[in-house]
Design an enzyme around this catalytic site. Structure first.
Site, PDB file in Angstrom:
ATOM      1  CG  ASP A   5      46.364  13.353  -2.059  1.00 11.85           C
ATOM      2  OD1 ASP A   5      45.615  13.164  -0.592  1.00 11.85           O
ATOM      3  OD2 ASP A   5      45.650  12.784  -2.976  1.00 11.85           O
ATOM      4  CG  ASP A  41      41.243   7.735  -2.374  1.00 12.89           C
ATOM      5  OD1 ASP A  41      41.634   6.865  -3.080  1.00 12.89           O
ATOM      6  OD2 ASP A  41      40.064   7.797  -2.046  1.00 12.89           O
TER       7      ASP A  41
END
Length: 282
Positions: free
Chosen positions: A8, A10
């Site tokens: 991932d 952010d």
């Protein structure tokens, strides 16, 4: 055992426009040691080149091929479902490009699908048009169901909020392709040519990254540098295999894989070469 990473962005690699310490070192190790990895994002706004440019400006020098977005997963899924189909888009450049690259025409009436992504310029007129199309038979597709998006100024409504509006008005449920959907999680693994037991999901959000990894049988690593605190974990009936304060703890990748991660369960593996499997089992 060969290991690869789905990562991932952010909350794991950066927060807003600020690089999380150690993220650049971790990615540099993966590149130098030729360890397969993909960045997975539920943000459909940016093209993979836009994401690459943002990472370059932060000092992380990756290829476009290292980026896999929910817009890409959605467009590929719909192209298999309805080759050369039509779509009405609520979203921005990343979603529009992905749909075009997968053979879709973007129309403003009688589409096969209404496809919803993130957007900062969504109007009531666009929503009203989408409602009419859905009630007229178009299928409602969500690139993801994230209700909100973090920004440098706070929080703004996400794709899930727009989808909830359309669901409430039309009475139709959207089909979502982004994390934690197995469609995106499986497609990303196949992009890296990994088996299930070889795949590690690294994320900061229990409801998307970790849930998606758990459902697919991947090993999971939760970073506490984003949206989840240790105190939150008691709310969930599932959990990550490993919890770290930040991705900096993964910089010695070989040591981390050998000493901190459980061994991948090969019973979860799917056939990766069907022709070879068929010949061996004829």
């Amino acid at each position: 055992m060969k290991t690869g990473f789905l990562i991932d962005m952010d909350g794991v690699i950066y927060r807003g426009s600020e690089l999380i310490p150690g993220a650049d070192q971790f990615i540099d190790v993966l590149i130098r040691q030729d360890i397969p990895f993909l960045f997975l994002t539920n943000n459909s706004q940016r093209t993979r080149r836009d994401v690459q440019t943002k990472l370059h400006r932060m000092g992380i020098f990756v290829e476009e091929s290292h980026v896999f977005t929910c817009a890409m997963a959605t467009a590929r899924f719909l192209a298999k479902l309805k080759p050369n189909g039509t779509a009405y888009i609520i979203g921005e450049g990343g979603l529009l490009q992905a749909m075009h690259q997968n053979g879709f025409s973007i129309v403003d009436h009688s589409p096969d699908f209404v496809v919803v992504g993130e957007g900062r310029t969504i109007t009531l007129n666009a929503l009203e048009s989408a409602v009419d199309m859905i009630l007229g038979g178009a299928k409602l597709i969500a690139t993801n169901l994230d209700p909100s998006c973090p920004t440098k100024n706070g929080t703004r409504p996400g794709c899930g909020a727009t989808v909830a509006y359309l669901e409430a008005v039309t009475g139709r449920k959207a089909f979502s392709v982004g994390k934690p959907s197995p469609i995106m999680m499986r497609a990303a693994r196949k992009e890296l040519k990994l088996a299930t037991s070889q795949t590690v999901m690294v994320g900061d959000t229990m409801e998307t990254d970790i849930l998606g990894g758990v459902q697919m049988g991947y090993r999971t690593v939760l970073t506490l540098s984003g949206g989840t605190n240790k105190e939150d974990l008691g709310q969930f009936a599932y959990g990550p295999d490993v919890i770290v304060d930040s991705i900096a703890e993964l910089c010695d990748v070989s040591e981390f894989v050998q000493s901190s991660l459980p061994v991948g369960n090969r019973e979860d593996d799917t056939v990766t070469n069907f022709a070879a499997w068929a010949a061996a089992n004829a």
